[in-house]
Design a protein around this motif. Structure first.
Motif, PDB file in Angstrom:
ATOM      1  N   UNK A  57       9.490  -1.553   0.912  1.00 48.37           N
ATOM      2  CA  UNK A  57       8.486  -1.901  -0.079  1.00 48.37           C
ATOM      3  C   UNK A  57       8.034  -3.337   0.069  1.00 48.37           C
ATOM      4  N   UNK A  58       6.909  -3.616  -0.565  1.00 44.96           N
ATOM      5  CA  UNK A  58       6.357  -4.959  -0.589  1.00 44.96           C
ATOM      6  C   UNK A  58       5.938  -5.277  -2.012  1.00 44.96           C
ATOM      7  N   UNK A  59       6.334  -6.448  -2.476  1.00 46.68           N
ATOM      8  CA  UNK A  59       5.942  -6.938  -3.794  1.00 46.68           C
ATOM      9  C   UNK A  59       5.120  -8.201  -3.565  1.00 46.68           C
ATOM     10  N   UNK A  60       3.829  -8.131  -3.875  1.00 46.80           N
ATOM     11  CA  UNK A  60       2.954  -9.299  -3.758  1.00 46.80           C
ATOM     12  C   UNK A  60       2.910  -9.996  -5.105  1.00 46.80           C
ATOM     13  N   UNK A  61       3.320 -11.259  -5.095  1.00 44.86           N
ATOM     14  CA  UNK A  61       3.334 -12.069  -6.304  1.00 44.86           C
ATOM     15  C   UNK A  61       2.269 -13.149  -6.190  1.00 44.86           C
ATOM     16  N   UNK A  62       1.940 -13.771  -7.303  1.00 42.87           N
ATOM     17  CA  UNK A  62       1.014 -14.899  -7.279  1.00 42.87           C
ATOM     18  C   UNK A  62       1.569 -15.985  -6.365  1.00 42.87           C
ATOM     19  N   UNK A  63       2.880 -16.178  -6.378  1.00 35.84           N
ATOM     20  CA  UNK A  63       3.528 -17.268  -5.641  1.00 35.84           C
ATOM     21  C   UNK A  63       3.878 -16.932  -4.200  1.00 35.84           C
ATOM     22  N   UNK A  64       3.858 -15.657  -3.824  1.00 35.15           N
ATOM     23  CA  UNK A  64       4.261 -15.280  -2.479  1.00 35.15           C
ATOM     24  C   UNK A  64       4.465 -13.787  -2.351  1.00 35.15           C
ATOM     25  N   UNK A  65       5.367 -13.406  -1.465  1.00 34.05           N
ATOM     26  CA  UNK A  65       5.592 -11.988  -1.180  1.00 34.05           C
ATOM     27  C   UNK A  65       7.070 -11.739  -0.921  1.00 34.05           C
ATOM     28  N   UNK A  66       7.531 -10.560  -1.337  1.00 29.06           N
ATOM     29  CA  UNK A  66       8.885 -10.106  -1.037  1.00 29.06           C
ATOM     30  C   UNK A  66       8.772  -8.746  -0.361  1.00 29.06           C
ATOM     31  N   UNK A  67       9.357  -8.629   0.826  1.00 29.18           N
ATOM     32  CA  UNK A  67       9.366  -7.382   1.571  1.00 29.18           C
ATOM     33  C   UNK A  67      10.802  -6.890   1.639  1.00 29.18           C
ATOM     34  N   UNK A  68      10.991  -5.591   1.405  1.00 31.56           N
ATOM     35  CA  UNK A  68      12.328  -4.999   1.384  1.00 31.56           C
ATOM     36  C   UNK A  68      12.373  -3.826   2.346  1.00 31.56           C
ATOM     37  N   UNK A  69      13.509  -3.666   3.017  1.00 36.23           N
ATOM     38  CA  UNK A  69      13.677  -2.547   3.948  1.00 36.23           C
ATOM     39  C   UNK A  69      15.106  -2.040   3.849  1.00 36.23           C
ATOM     40  N   UNK A  70      15.250  -0.745   3.551  1.00 37.03           N
ATOM     41  CA  UNK A  70      16.580  -0.131   3.479  1.00 37.03           C
ATOM     42  C   UNK A  70      16.942   0.429   4.845  1.00 37.03           C
ATOM     43  N   UNK A  71      18.081   0.001   5.362  1.00 36.15           N
ATOM     44  CA  UNK A  71      18.617   0.529   6.615  1.00 36.15           C
ATOM     45  C   UNK A  71      19.787   1.438   6.300  1.00 36.15           C
ATOM     46  N   UNK A  72      20.510   1.881   7.301  1.00 37.36           N
ATOM     47  CA  UNK A  72      21.636   2.787   7.072  1.00 37.36           C
ATOM     48  C   UNK A  72      22.763   2.167   6.247  1.00 37.36           C
TER      49      UNK A  72
END
Length: 148
Positions: A57-72
């Motif tokens: 997933x990706x969360x775009x914020x006013x201040x920046x961005x957070x990207x998340x990835x689930x692995x095994x």
């Protein structure tokens, strides 16, 4: 652009990804002029857009961005921001949420600075992780305040 990453070792990365998804959608859906303050008295992040797949997933914020990835066996987080204060604020928010939802498993979030000379290298590593064939390219609808 400043970048920080964290790999959180867990037997249940998908569970935590789902909890972060639900929380970010809840925060994104709050009425903009009446945000609920956090327990420490700070304002919640202003989320512009959230996008999710079954494994990331990706969360775009006013201040920046957070990207998340689930692995095994891990959940990889990547935070990007234009300045140090914004980067640290997003890191604190994500760390606090991960510690709260991962309390039972005593999740540890340890941030490291990503390679600033090659900002897309880490992103490409996240995007190129192997996904089960049935999940490739499946996106949930984007939620955006701009679309209202």
């Amino acid at each position: 652009m400043l970048i920080a990453e964290a790999d959180i070792r867990t037997e249940r990365p998908s569970r935590y990804l789902e909890e972060l998804r639900e929380h970010s959608i809840e925060v994104c859906g709050h009425i903009p002029h009446r945000p609920h303050p956090h327990h420490d008295g700070t304002a919640p992040p202003q989320i512009r857009n959230v996008e999710w797949t079954d494994t990331g997933g990706t969360i775009d914020l006013v201040e920046g961005r957070c990207t998340l990835q689930a692995g095994p066996d891990s959940l990889t987080l990547r935070v990007e921001a234009a300045d140090r204060d914004s980067l640290q604020r997003i890191q604190r928010l994500v760390t606090g949420r991960m510690q709260k939802i991962g309390k039972r498993d005593a999740l540890q979030v340890t941030w490291r600075q990503a390679d600033a000379d090659h900002p897309h290298r880490a992103r490409n590593r996240l995007l190129n992780r192997r996904q089960p064939d049935g999940l490739k390219g499946r996106f949930l609808p984007s939620l955006s305040r701009d679309a209202e």
